[in-house]
Design an enzyme around this catalytic site. Structure first.
Site, PDB file in Angstrom:
ATOM      1  CE  LYS A 242      -4.192  -1.532   2.175  1.00 21.79           C
ATOM      2  NZ  LYS A 242      -5.218  -2.012   1.345  1.00 21.79           N
ATOM      3  NE  ARG A 316     -10.829  -9.485  -3.281  1.00 18.49           N
ATOM      4  CZ  ARG A 316     -11.591  -8.453  -3.730  1.00 18.49           C
ATOM      5  NH1 ARG A 316     -11.246  -8.878  -4.844  1.00 18.49           N
ATOM      6  NH2 ARG A 316     -11.203  -7.150  -3.302  1.00 18.49           N
TER       7      ARG A 316
END
Ligand code: BES
Ligand code: ZN
Ligand code: ZN
Length: 466
Positions: A242, A316
């Site tokens: 990130k 996920r």
């Protein structure tokens, strides 16, 4: 702070809760003064009359928020220990909201301050026209608000203080205190369960992952609900690192897991006659020589192969395995609800304050929306469609962990999770993307800067209404 409808001696200050209608009334004692001060009784508007030791607070549609604002304002004032709250509302729902707002608004996270703030307010006496004592209502509102604060406290912990093992310890302590069954899977146990997608995400961290199960099992329960939480104790993004501006606040990527803990605390303390099983995937997503990589192909617990194209779409992967594990451990149930700070796209779509509700069952989605509203949270259904499902298709493996379109990211993440819900359970499933409301860097309504405890109130409301 103790909340009661029994009269208190030694009142230090009075809060008067009014709306614009009350303001028009000729019986209002301070009408002239309030008019002079241009007080309009708008939502959250405060007016402090120091001479008469009164705070007027306005409301339109959010009583809890008005109470939270006035409590925050008074918390810094040392002389205020016993408060009388005057209202002409006398129904159970309003008393519930007042109690909720007071406890949620009183919350402060100061664990990392060298000087802790002293909490001065001791008692809040609600004076309403009703003769009822509202003990049950106050007790319920207090329990749920305290559970929300419990969730906030854990989310706000730094990644150095709260890593998977610590989250498991917190769950274990909660189980002991509240008589819950608790099962913790460590690295080796997780390997035995073939939770390879979860393990890949965890690999580069110096902290081993944990899979946590907590169960509230009342005798003769009429319903059974599974709640699953994303517990990324830190999400650096992994090799798809990130940018630094987006990495800060990622200690909050464990908010789904912490909400599950808060929900279990609530349902056990309220003694709800519903069997509730909480499952948490507690993992840290880091970088290192043994990081999982874009281009890796993982075989999830349910046998599906996943091509990794972005290691920042890690939630996920963790949930894929925990969802399958939960359905394996408890094969018969009525509902399966996951909570996750899953996508930035959900925040882009619906804003900072709202949870995205996804699933295949419209009635269930709408029901959760109502539960959110009634419990004081914002949530809105987002609808899947068959064209978005196709965007996860992959040449190399069964599916890809990101979609081939840049749009609709909240829904495509939800559709990815759907691949790990067994066909028979598709209509029992809800996915709550709490990426927006779980952690907000300013005060909003009853919520402080930082963790809000998103998901706790609405899911407890859902379970309670079964
Ligand atoms: N934890 C983040 C999602 C998130 C973003 C939570 C902002 C709270 C606030 C998640 O793991 C993530 O990084 N998702 C990616 C997915 C993308 C790579 C497809 C995202 O949203 O950018
Ligand atoms: Zn991520
Ligand atoms: Zn994440």
């Amino acid at each position: 702070m103790k909340i009661t409808t029994e009269k208190l001696d030694n009142i230090d200050l009075e809060i008067v809760l009014i709306n614009d209608n009350d303001l028009k009334s000729k019986n209002l004692v301070d009408k002239v003064l309030l008019d002079k001060l241009s007080f309009k009784a708008e939502q959250d508007e405060l007016c402090f009359l120091a001479e008469s030791s009164k705070v007027y607070v306005g409301y339109s549609d959010d009583i809890a928020s008005s109470i939270a604002s006035s409590i925050r304002f008074l918390d810094g004032k040392e002389f205020v220990k016993n408060i009388k709250l005057t209202t002409n509302l006398s129904d159970e729902e309003s008393i519930y909201k007042i109690t909720n707002g007071a406890i949620l608004g009183f919350y402060k996270f100061d664990k990392y301050k060298s000087k802790r703030t002293n909490k001065h307010i001791k008692n809040l006496y609600i004076s309403s026209p009703s003769q009822k004592n509202f003990n049950q209502t106050i007790k319920k509102a207090t329990t749920i608000a305290n559970s929300t604060n419990f969730t906030r406290d854990i989310v706000n912990m730094t990644p150095d203080d709260c890593y998977p093992k610590v989250l498991a310890k917190i769950a274990g302590n909660l189980a002991k205190e509240n008589n819950l069954e608790c099962n913790i899977l460590k690295q080796k146990d997780i390997e035995k369960e073939n939770m390879n997608a979860l393990l890949a995400v965890a690999r580069a961290s110096r902290h081993d992952p944990r899979v946590i199960q907590l169960s509230h099992k009342p005798k003769d329960a009429k319903h059974r609900v599974l709640v699953i939480g994303k517990g990324l104790t830190y999400d650096s993004g992994g090799l798809s690192l990130k940018p630094s501006d987006f990495m800060t606040t990622m200690k909050s990527d464990k908010s789904g897991a912490c909400a599950v803990l808060g929900i279990l605390k609530s349902v056990s303390e309220l003694n709800l006659n519903v069997e509730v099983h909480g499952f948490i995937g507690a993992v840290e997503n880091m970088i290192g020589g043994d990081s999982y990589k874009p281009d890796d192909v993982l075989t999830a617990k349910n046998g599906k192969t996943i091509e990794v194209k972005n290691t920042d779409a890690e939630g996920r992967l963790v949930l894929a395995d925990v969802l399958d594990f939960a359905q394996q451990e408890i094969s018969e149930f009525d509902y399966i609800i996951d909570l996750a700070t899953l996508t930035g796209a959900c925040v882009v779509g619906v804003g900072n304050y709202t949870t995205g509700i996804m699933g295949h069952n419209d009635e269930l989605k709408n029901r959760m929306k109502e539960c959110a509203k009634n419990s004081g949270e914002f949530a809105t259904p987002l609808d899947f469609n068959r064209f978005l499902s196709k965007t996860l298709k992959n040449e190399t493996a069964d599916i890809c962990n990101i979609s081939n379109t840049r749009y609709g990211g909240a829904l495509t993440a939800g559709l990815f999770l759907s691949e790990f819900i067994k066909d028979a359970n598709k209509d029992k499933w809800l996915h709550l993307d709490i990426a927006g409301p779980a952690f907000v860097e300013h005060i909003w309504g009853v919520n402080p800067h930082g963790a809000s405890g998103a998901g706790v109130r609405m899911v407890v409301e859902f379970i309670e209404n079964l």
